[in-house]
Write an enzyme that holds these catalytic residues in place. Sequence first.
Site, PDB file in Angstrom:
ATOM      1  N   CYS A 142       3.303  -0.541   6.604  1.00 53.60           N
ATOM      2  CA  CYS A 142       1.689  -0.892   6.553  1.00 53.60           C
ATOM      3  C   CYS A 142       1.699  -2.457   7.179  1.00 53.60           C
ATOM      4  O   CYS A 142       0.983  -2.599   8.248  1.00 53.60           O
ATOM      5  CB  CYS A 142       0.804  -0.158   5.442  1.00 53.60           C
ATOM      6  SG  CYS A 142       1.508   1.241   4.449  1.00 53.60           S
ATOM      7  N   HIS A 143       1.757  -3.176   6.233  1.00 50.01           N
ATOM      8  CA  HIS A 143       1.365  -4.855   6.772  1.00 50.01           C
ATOM      9  C   HIS A 143       2.431  -5.863   6.373  1.00 50.01           C
ATOM     10  O   HIS A 143       1.845  -6.843   6.206  1.00 50.01           O
ATOM     11  CB  HIS A 143      -0.330  -5.035   5.893  1.00 50.01           C
ATOM     12  CG  HIS A 143      -1.186  -4.249   6.368  1.00 50.01           C
ATOM     13  ND1 HIS A 143      -1.327  -3.509   5.090  1.00 50.01           N
ATOM     14  CD2 HIS A 143      -2.241  -3.763   7.328  1.00 50.01           C
ATOM     15  CE1 HIS A 143      -2.889  -2.279   6.402  1.00 50.01           C
ATOM     16  NE2 HIS A 143      -3.277  -2.916   7.373  1.00 50.01           N
ATOM     17  N   GLY A 144       3.804  -5.837   6.044  1.00 50.45           N
ATOM     18  CA  GLY A 144       4.471  -6.538   6.550  1.00 50.45           C
ATOM     19  C   GLY A 144       4.316  -7.519   4.958  1.00 50.45           C
ATOM     20  O   GLY A 144       5.249  -8.324   4.912  1.00 50.45           O
TER      21      GLY A 144
END
Length: 194
Positions: free
Chosen positions: A151-153
């Site tokens: 999703c956001h690393g």
Amino acid sequence: MSNDGVDNGKRRFLTLATSAVGAVGAVGVAVPFVKSWNPSAKAQAAGAPVEVSLDKLEVGQMVKVEWRGKPVFVVKRSDSVIEALKNTKHDLKDPTSEKFPEQQPAYVDKDVRSVRPDVLVLVGICTHLGCVPQHQKETEVDWGGGFFCPCHGSRFDLAGRVFSGVPASKNLEVPPYSYTSDSSIMIGVDEGAA
């Protein structure tokens, strides 16, 4: 006003009969209402402990089970991975889980975040926004392996510890668990209570 022609016995009978029918009706309505306060079988099962067999879990393999509606990862770690966990501390936000001690039970080893070094048990929910991270074997990536949140690393090592420079601020949670034998664990039962 005269009570001539009034049958008092009949009046008492009708009053008692009406009261009895009303009481039965009240009980009939109250029983289902009170039963609705009890948790459903599905709700009881969702909070129940989950047993996981480690017999067929090979080194490097991960098994995912559900406990309390959450994914739980059980990973078999190799000796080389356990040794490598000691060398990645400088890359981590909270290498010994000191900032957020509630993320793991007190009975797990702080360096490997598990009861036994070779078996890791984690709640598989990213601590940033609740996505489910993907397991990345140490042979698949250049950062030592662990868990990657698409999703956001955010990245977590193979002890569930969060790397510096990513959105997540906390390590992955270690649920309460205990060994029922050398080859079986019970997720949801604290080691001290087993």
